[in-house]
Design an enzyme around this catalytic site. Structure first.
Site, PDB file in Angstrom:
ATOM      1  N   ARG A 280     -12.950  -7.615 -10.904  1.00  0.00           N
ATOM      2  CA  ARG A 280     -11.773  -6.841 -11.350  1.00  0.00           C
ATOM      3  C   ARG A 280     -11.579  -6.930 -12.875  1.00  0.00           C
ATOM      4  O   ARG A 280     -11.391  -5.911 -13.533  1.00  0.00           O
ATOM      5  CB  ARG A 280     -10.526  -7.323 -10.597  1.00  0.00           C
ATOM      6  CG  ARG A 280      -9.282  -6.509 -10.884  1.00  0.00           C
ATOM      7  CD  ARG A 280      -8.111  -6.970 -10.022  1.00  0.00           C
ATOM      8  NE  ARG A 280      -6.936  -6.148 -10.195  1.00  0.00           N
ATOM      9  CZ  ARG A 280      -5.994  -6.368 -11.114  1.00  0.00           C
ATOM     10  NH1 ARG A 280      -6.116  -7.374 -11.943  1.00  0.00           N
ATOM     11  NH2 ARG A 280      -4.951  -5.570 -11.205  1.00  0.00           N
TER      12      ARG A 280
ATOM     13  N   ARG B 138      -8.711 -16.717  -1.597  1.00  0.00           N
ATOM     14  CA  ARG B 138      -9.771 -16.017  -2.326  1.00  0.00           C
ATOM     15  C   ARG B 138     -10.043 -16.751  -3.636  1.00  0.00           C
ATOM     16  O   ARG B 138      -9.115 -17.180  -4.300  1.00  0.00           O
ATOM     17  CB  ARG B 138      -9.365 -14.588  -2.718  1.00  0.00           C
ATOM     18  CG  ARG B 138      -8.697 -13.777  -1.678  1.00  0.00           C
ATOM     19  CD  ARG B 138      -8.183 -12.466  -2.256  1.00  0.00           C
ATOM     20  NE  ARG B 138      -9.203 -11.684  -2.911  1.00  0.00           N
ATOM     21  CZ  ARG B 138      -9.738 -10.578  -2.412  1.00  0.00           C
ATOM     22  NH1 ARG B 138      -9.340 -10.115  -1.252  1.00  0.00           N
ATOM     23  NH2 ARG B 138     -10.649  -9.913  -3.066  1.00  0.00           N
TER      24      ARG B 138
ATOM     25  N   ALA C 119      -9.152   0.042  -4.664  1.00  0.00           N
ATOM     26  CA  ALA C 119      -9.570   0.541  -5.977  1.00  0.00           C
ATOM     27  C   ALA C 119     -10.180   1.947  -5.842  1.00  0.00           C
ATOM     28  O   ALA C 119      -9.912   2.837  -6.660  1.00  0.00           O
ATOM     29  CB  ALA C 119     -10.565  -0.423  -6.606  1.00  0.00           C
TER      30      ALA C 119
HETATM   31  C1  LIG Z   1      -3.022  -9.383 -10.795  1.00  0.00           C
HETATM   32  C2  LIG Z   1      -3.760  -8.614  -9.734  1.00  0.00           C
HETATM   33  C3  LIG Z   1      -4.948  -9.124  -9.219  1.00  0.00           C
HETATM   34  C4  LIG Z   1      -5.618  -8.420  -8.213  1.00  0.00           C
HETATM   35  N1  LIG Z   1      -6.785  -8.928  -7.726  1.00  0.00           N
HETATM   36  C5  LIG Z   1      -7.436  -8.274  -6.746  1.00  0.00           C
HETATM   37  C6  LIG Z   1      -8.646  -8.778  -6.214  1.00  0.00           C
HETATM   38  O1  LIG Z   1      -9.136  -9.810  -6.632  1.00  0.00           O
HETATM   39  N2  LIG Z   1      -9.245  -8.080  -5.207  1.00  0.00           N
HETATM   40  C7  LIG Z   1      -8.711  -6.908  -4.725  1.00  0.00           C
HETATM   41  O2  LIG Z   1      -9.290  -6.307  -3.806  1.00  0.00           O
HETATM   42  N3  LIG Z   1      -7.578  -6.390  -5.238  1.00  0.00           N
HETATM   43  C8  LIG Z   1      -6.933  -7.039  -6.231  1.00  0.00           C
HETATM   44  N4  LIG Z   1      -5.781  -6.512  -6.735  1.00  0.00           N
HETATM   45  C9  LIG Z   1      -5.331  -5.211  -6.226  1.00  0.00           C
HETATM   46  C10 LIG Z   1      -6.240  -4.100  -6.758  1.00  0.00           C
HETATM   47  O3  LIG Z   1      -6.438  -4.249  -8.138  1.00  0.00           O
HETATM   48  C11 LIG Z   1      -5.639  -2.736  -6.430  1.00  0.00           C
HETATM   49  O4  LIG Z   1      -5.483  -2.661  -5.020  1.00  0.00           O
HETATM   50  C12 LIG Z   1      -6.482  -1.546  -6.826  1.00  0.00           C
HETATM   51  O5  LIG Z   1      -7.272  -1.773  -7.930  1.00  0.00           O
HETATM   52  C13 LIG Z   1      -5.588  -0.330  -7.098  1.00  0.00           C
HETATM   53  O6  LIG Z   1      -4.974  -0.553  -8.335  1.00  0.00           O
HETATM   54  P1  LIG Z   1      -3.591   0.021  -8.833  1.00  0.00           P
HETATM   55  O7  LIG Z   1      -3.814   0.426 -10.249  1.00  0.00           O
HETATM   56  O8  LIG Z   1      -3.034   1.028  -7.914  1.00  0.00           O
HETATM   57  O9  LIG Z   1      -2.622  -1.239  -8.729  1.00  0.00           O
HETATM   58  P2  LIG Z   1      -2.604  -2.601  -9.571  1.00  0.00           P
HETATM   59  O10 LIG Z   1      -3.967  -3.071  -9.875  1.00  0.00           O
HETATM   60  O11 LIG Z   1      -1.703  -3.500  -8.824  1.00  0.00           O
HETATM   61  O12 LIG Z   1      -1.914  -2.183 -10.954  1.00  0.00           O
HETATM   62  C14 LIG Z   1      -0.528  -1.885 -11.074  1.00  0.00           C
HETATM   63  C15 LIG Z   1      -0.115  -2.216 -12.497  1.00  0.00           C
HETATM   64  O13 LIG Z   1       1.204  -1.732 -12.735  1.00  0.00           O
HETATM   65  C16 LIG Z   1       1.892  -2.688 -13.512  1.00  0.00           C
HETATM   66  N5  LIG Z   1       3.334  -2.492 -13.300  1.00  0.00           N
HETATM   67  C17 LIG Z   1       4.024  -2.708 -12.159  1.00  0.00           C
HETATM   68  N6  LIG Z   1       5.320  -2.396 -12.330  1.00  0.00           N
HETATM   69  C18 LIG Z   1       5.452  -1.983 -13.605  1.00  0.00           C
HETATM   70  C19 LIG Z   1       6.558  -1.527 -14.367  1.00  0.00           C
HETATM   71  N7  LIG Z   1       7.784  -1.461 -13.839  1.00  0.00           N
HETATM   72  N8  LIG Z   1       6.362  -1.156 -15.648  1.00  0.00           N
HETATM   73  C20 LIG Z   1       5.108  -1.227 -16.204  1.00  0.00           C
HETATM   74  N9  LIG Z   1       4.012  -1.666 -15.523  1.00  0.00           N
HETATM   75  C21 LIG Z   1       4.183  -2.031 -14.237  1.00  0.00           C
HETATM   76  C22 LIG Z   1       1.388  -4.027 -12.980  1.00  0.00           C
HETATM   77  O14 LIG Z   1       1.580  -5.071 -13.900  1.00  0.00           O
HETATM   78  C23 LIG Z   1      -0.086  -3.720 -12.736  1.00  0.00           C
HETATM   79  O15 LIG Z   1      -0.884  -4.010 -13.867  1.00  0.00           O
HETATM   80  C24 LIG Z   1      -5.078  -7.192  -7.723  1.00  0.00           C
HETATM   81  C25 LIG Z   1      -3.882  -6.677  -8.249  1.00  0.00           C
HETATM   82  C26 LIG Z   1      -3.222  -7.380  -9.236  1.00  0.00           C
HETATM   83  C27 LIG Z   1      -1.924  -6.808  -9.812  1.00  0.00           C
END
Ligand SMILES: Cc1cc2nc3c(=O)[nH]c(=O)nc-3n(C[C@H](O)[C@H](O)[C@H](O)COP(=O)(O)OP(=O)(O)OC[C@H]3O[C@@H](n4cnc5c(N)ncnc54)[C@H](O)[C@@H]3O)c2cc1C
Length: 479
Positions: free
Chosen positions: A144, A208, A345
């Site tokens: 990631r 994990r 993802a």
């Molecule tokens: C810290 C972390 C570690 C992860 N590790 C794994 C892993 O090891 N394996 C796995 O399968 N999945 C992991 N995931 C989940 C995975 O990254 C997601 O399921 C996938 O990549 C889809 O990503 P996304 O952008 O929809 O959500 P996310 O990756 O959760 O990103 C959402 C982002 O929005 C930001 N955010 C939230 N609320 C606000 C707000 N009010 N204002 C501004 N910004 C905000 C958060 O800080 C975050 O960076 C992790 C998620 C996080 C947050």
């Protein structure tokens, strides 16, 4: 998010070599200004795809800096296809990802089958054109943090800098468009659904961890038990037990392990909830037949590297847009997947491509239609994949006592999943879906399993069927 100015995206910078071929072709300015909330994979890739389509983008993230958290996730061909439009990322993706060979084991470590490449199911009747044009179905394993770095570096190359340390506290409809990529439990559901989406525990948690390979290989027994493949390919062992399963993965530079275990009590659905090896060892102590060497891998994990993540379920939510159509949720904010489903993802990236393409089709005067059409084109597909996550978990648990010839422990991962091209789909179906929404003309999505007519479903129904001993029957071709 009231009246945040969205600056013009700076002109395309020339790379030092003076060649512009490092960047994909950008469509002419659409005059659409977009604020993206959240610098996860979905938000970062949406920023890139929106830039490619000529839209102006600003992206904010509440964390103080780029995320270096998390171990890994899988990305399948449907999303990689979109990365390949970006020459440098296409090349970097091949360099930083890996394709493990997988072997299946009992929870005692005894091998059932494999190792073999992690193959997705090919199209049953591919025509010649398919064979020439479509890439081989693959699942890429990504770290990631490395994936985030790749996307942020590419954003910088097009002149978009993620603004860190900025948090949205409330969403409003007074921008051209806000793309809410604020992840699981984000605030955006208040403007799309008028409430937070309730989450409930499913009775399992997952430990994990991922850490530098060198540190694991100090222990020669681990090198022997989790060897590199003779052909040099990275390997993953998947161990199946009654109500537990574990994964041990060895790539060129990292050792990764997961353990999914029943947990009806404590635990947090949080990527910042850490435990020490001793806590995990209390769990492995009650797994019948768990071999000692697997504990050595857990003990070798450096301090502060083991997540204990409680698995929660949220029902599929069909509405991802605000009433006025000026806020749209993408990625985990719109639809949650369990970390072990392999879809979080990938679906976030598919969303990113789809919304950028719908905006291209709609133009500045029809932005609310773009978000509604995007929602229409995406929801049923994503909901089918969420259902598949539940079904595949069942298949894995049923595979515990299967003979090698009977195993399909990976579950159903049919061609309908990886063959999909979200950009082409949005462009080809935009007008039809729009007429359906505006005038009630008939329209049916075909990015779901062939022969399956979408029916809304809930976890409650599935659980009560399970209690009554009913199997989940999937009509159509899910394989
Ligand atoms: C810290 C972390 C570690 C992860 N590790 C794994 C892993 O090891 N394996 C796995 O399968 N999945 C992991 N995931 C989940 C995975 O990254 C997601 O399921 C996938 O990549 C889809 O990503 P996304 O952008 O929809 O959500 P996310 O990756 O959760 O990103 C959402 C982002 O929005 C930001 N955010 C939230 N609320 C606000 C707000 N009010 N204002 C501004 N910004 C905000 C958060 O800080 C975050 O960076 C992790 C998620 C996080 C947050």
């Amino acid at each position: 998010m009231p009246s945040l100015p969205v600056p013009e995206t700076p002109a395309q910078p020339l790379p030092e070599s003076g060649l512009v071929c490092d960047l994909p072709e950008r469509l002419p300015e659409s005059q659409i200004s977009i604020l993206i909330v959240g610098g996860g994979v979905a938000g970062l890739f949406a920023a890139l795809e929106c830039w490619r389509k000529g839209h102006n983008v600003r992206i904010i993230e509440r964390s103080p800096s780029r995320s270096v958290s998390g171990d890994g996730f899988s990305i399948s061909t449907s999303a990689i296809r979109a990365l390949q439009k970006w020459p440098q990322m296409a090349e970097e993706n091949e360099r930083i990802s890996y394709e493990p060979w997988v072997s299946w084991h009992k929870i005692t470590g005894e091998m059932i089958s494999g190792p073999a490449p992690f193959q997705l199911n090919q199209s049953k009747n591919p025509d010649q054109k398919d064979l020439e044009e479509k890439p081989v179905p693959k699942v890429y394993r990504h770290s990631r943090p490395k994936m985030h770095k790749m996307l942020c570096d590419q954003l910088e190359r097009v002149g978009i800098i993620v603004e860190y340390g900025k948090q949205v506290v409330e969403y409003y409809e007074d921008a051209d468009l806000v793309i809410a990529a604020d992840g699981v439990g984000g605030k955006s559901s208040r403007i799309t659904l008028g409430r937070e989406v309730p989450a409930r525990p499913i009775g399992y948690s997952i430990y994990r961890a991922s850490y530098p390979l060198d540190q694991a290989l100090c222990d020669l027994i681990l090198d022997e038990k989790l060897p590199v493949m003779e052909n040099g390919m990275p390997s993953s062992q998947i161990w199946l037990g009654e109500d537990v399963h574990a994964v041990f993965g060895r790539s060129a530079d990292e050792m990764t392990w997961y353990l999914t275990y029943p947990n009806h009590e404590q635990g947090k659905e949080s990527w910042s909830h850490w435990v020490e090896p001793e806590t995990v060892l209390k769990t492995t102590a009650i797994i019948k037949g768990w071999p000692k060497f697997a504990n050595r891998l857990i003990q070798a994990t450096p301090k502060g590297r083991i997540h204990d993540f409680k698995l929660m379920w949220r029902e599929p939510q069909p509405c991802w847009t605000s009433a006025g159509g000026r806020v749209v949720q993408i990625g985990d904010a719109a639809h949650t997947f369990h970390p072990s489903s392999g879809q979080g993802a990938t679906q976030g990236m598919e969303d990113a491509v789809s919304i950028a393409a719908c905006l291209q089709m709609a133009g500045k005067d029809n932005i609310p239609w773009a978000t509604r059409v995007h929602n229409k084109l995406r929801f049923e597909r994503v909901s089918c994949l969420q259902l598949l996550g539940v079904v595949n978990q069942e298949i894995r648990h049923r595979s515990v006592n299967a003979q090698p010839s009977q195993t399909k422990p990976i579950g159903l991962l049919g061609a309908w999943i990886w063959e999909h091209d979200p950009e082409q789909y949005a462009i080809e179906n935009y007008d039809k879906a729009m007429k359906h929404l505006a005038d009630g003309c008939s329209f049916q999505n075909n990015n779901t399993p062939h022969g399956y007519s979408y029916r809304p479903w809930t976890l409650d129904e599935l659980l009560s069927d399970k209690e009554m001993g009913k199997k989940i029957v999937l009509e159509g071709d899910w394989e």
